[in-house]
Design an enzyme around this catalytic site. Structure first.
Site, short mmCIF file in Angstrom:
data_model
loop_
_atom_site.label_atom_id
_atom_site.label_comp_id
_atom_site.label_asym_id
_atom_site.label_seq_id
_atom_site.Cartn_x
_atom_site.Cartn_y
_atom_site.Cartn_z
N SER A 30 -32.61 -5.01 38.47
CA SER A 30 -32.26 -4.04 39.51
C SER A 30 -32.27 -2.62 38.97
O SER A 30 -31.64 -2.34 37.96
CB SER A 30 -30.84 -4.29 40.03
N HIS A 61 -36.59 -5.48 45.84
CA HIS A 61 -37.17 -6.07 44.63
C HIS A 61 -38.66 -6.27 44.89
O HIS A 61 -39.04 -7.19 45.61
CB HIS A 61 -36.54 -7.43 44.31
N HIS A 83 -34.60 -15.18 41.80
CA HIS A 83 -33.19 -15.52 41.58
C HIS A 83 -32.89 -16.93 42.08
O HIS A 83 -33.41 -17.34 43.10
CB HIS A 83 -32.28 -14.52 42.32
N TYR A 85 -30.20 -17.78 43.41
CA TYR A 85 -29.49 -17.70 44.69
C TYR A 85 -30.44 -17.56 45.88
O TYR A 85 -30.03 -17.75 47.02
CB TYR A 85 -28.45 -16.57 44.70
N GLU A 86 -31.69 -17.24 45.61
CA GLU A 86 -32.66 -17.16 46.72
C GLU A 86 -33.07 -18.55 47.19
O GLU A 86 -33.73 -18.69 48.21
CB GLU A 86 -33.90 -16.38 46.28
N ALA A 113 -28.63 -6.12 36.00
CA ALA A 113 -27.40 -5.42 36.36
C ALA A 113 -26.29 -6.46 36.26
O ALA A 113 -26.51 -7.63 36.58
CB ALA A 113 -27.50 -4.88 37.77
N MET A 211 -26.04 -12.75 37.96
CA MET A 211 -26.65 -13.85 38.72
C MET A 211 -28.09 -14.12 38.30
O MET A 211 -28.87 -14.68 39.07
CB MET A 211 -26.65 -13.51 40.22
N SER A 212 -28.45 -13.70 37.10
CA SER A 212 -29.86 -13.87 36.71
C SER A 212 -29.96 -14.10 35.21
O SER A 212 -28.98 -14.43 34.55
CB SER A 212 -30.66 -12.62 37.10
N ASN A 235 -20.91 -2.04 37.53
CA ASN A 235 -19.59 -2.02 38.18
C ASN A 235 -18.65 -2.85 37.33
O ASN A 235 -19.12 -3.68 36.54
CB ASN A 235 -19.70 -2.66 39.58
N HIS A 247 -23.34 -3.84 46.95
CA HIS A 247 -24.69 -3.70 46.40
C HIS A 247 -25.04 -2.21 46.26
O HIS A 247 -25.76 -1.82 45.33
CB HIS A 247 -25.71 -4.41 47.30
N1 HPA Z 1 -21.27 -9.85 39.52
C1 HPA Z 1 -22.43 -10.52 39.54
N2 HPA Z 1 -23.61 -9.93 39.52
C2 HPA Z 1 -23.63 -8.60 39.46
C3 HPA Z 1 -22.45 -7.83 39.43
C4 HPA Z 1 -21.20 -8.51 39.45
O1 HPA Z 1 -20.11 -7.90 39.43
N3 HPA Z 1 -22.84 -6.52 39.37
C5 HPA Z 1 -24.21 -6.53 39.36
N4 HPA Z 1 -24.68 -7.77 39.41
#
Ligand code: HPA
Length: 272
Positions: A30, A61, A83, A85-86, A113, A211-212, A235, A247
């Protein structure tokens, strides 16, 4: 067709368009996508054109394989990744890494990220992935072993290359970047973790959650590709500051640190 044959078919198609032998593989997470645009003498291949390649579904993406030169070094970039999750299988998510192996990459840089779990981190930090925890509930190496790539029971002691980690520390130092280090724990997503899950992640030894990346690193290790991972802490993870996650915040931070992230990746590419 088995996984190996599918990867061979994808690689054969790509080879008709560009030569990636000896290149450095780059998976742009990302916010880092624009690095792909910096390549010169580039060949841009939409994922949709490559036989057996899936097409990403998340907005923002892009889905392109870009082969070219970054500061004079041959690279092959995945602009946009797949991903879990997709809804793709772990094998599908990580399949491009195997294709890059067949194309002859000599190292792999994976970026993402992530949410900061370690309270010493702050939003905008870059983190060298020291080790990973696969908490996705699945594994890309499950099923018949693809022996053309590697062994049935791959060692994960050095899933991330110790030599490349040293190089990343040196590159960060040369650039004056405060590169943090830690364990990246992957959840399946797509929701951000609950505060209780983040406490659990911390207890489990994680410094960041995302998540990746974990499937790609595992498949790269299986195929003996020297790999390095860098997370952008976009974050603090849920419950750490009490603020809700979005996001937008992730994208905003990724944009804010883009230049620093980009310089580190370029410095790595030049020195690997
Ligand atoms: N959690 C999971 N995936 C993420 C986060 C998070 O806080 N920030 C960016 N991708």
């Amino acid at each position: 067709m088995n996984i190996y044959e599918k990867c061979v078919q994808s690689a054969e198609y790509i080879k008709t368009l560009a030569d990636a032998n000896g290149a450095i593989g780059l998976i742009l997470g990302s916010g880092l996508g624009p690095v792909g645009d910096l390549l010169t003498d580039k060949t841009v291949i939409p994922y949709g054109d490559i036989p057996n390649f899936p097409v990403p579904k998340v907005e923002g993406h892009a889905g392109e394989l870009i082969i070219g030169n970054l500061e004079g070094v041959k690279v092959i970039c995945m602009k946009g990744r797949f991903h879990f999750y997709e809804g793709y299988s772990m094998q599908t998510v990580s399949m491009p890494v195997r294709v890059m192996k067949l194309l002859g990459i000599r190292a792999l840089i994976v970026t993402n990220a992530a949410g900061g779990v370690n309270r010493d981190f702050s939003s905008g930090n870059l983190m060298l992935i020291d080790d990973i925890i696969n908490f996705m509930g699945d594994n890309p190496l499950v099923g018949e072993n693809v022996a053309e790539f590697g062994t049935r029971f791959p060692d994960m002691t050095n899933a991330l290359s110790p030599e490349l980690k040293d190089l990343a520390r040196k590159c960060a130092k040369d650039l004056g970047i405060d590169l943090r280090e830690g364990v990246y724990m992957a959840f399946r997503g797509p929701n951000y973790e609950t505060p209780a899950e983040v406490r659990f992640a911390k207890f489990a030894g994680a410094d960041a959650v995302g998540m990746s990346t974990v499937p790609e690193i595992m498949v790269a290790r299986h195929a003996s590709i020297p790999t390095i991972g860098i997370s952008c802490i976009t974050n603090m993870a849920a419950g750490i500051t009490g603020a809700e996650l979005s996001h937008e915040e992730v994208a905003e931070t990724a944009n804010r640190v883009f230049n620093e992230f980009k310089s580190l990746v370029i410095e790595l590419v030049k020195n690997i």
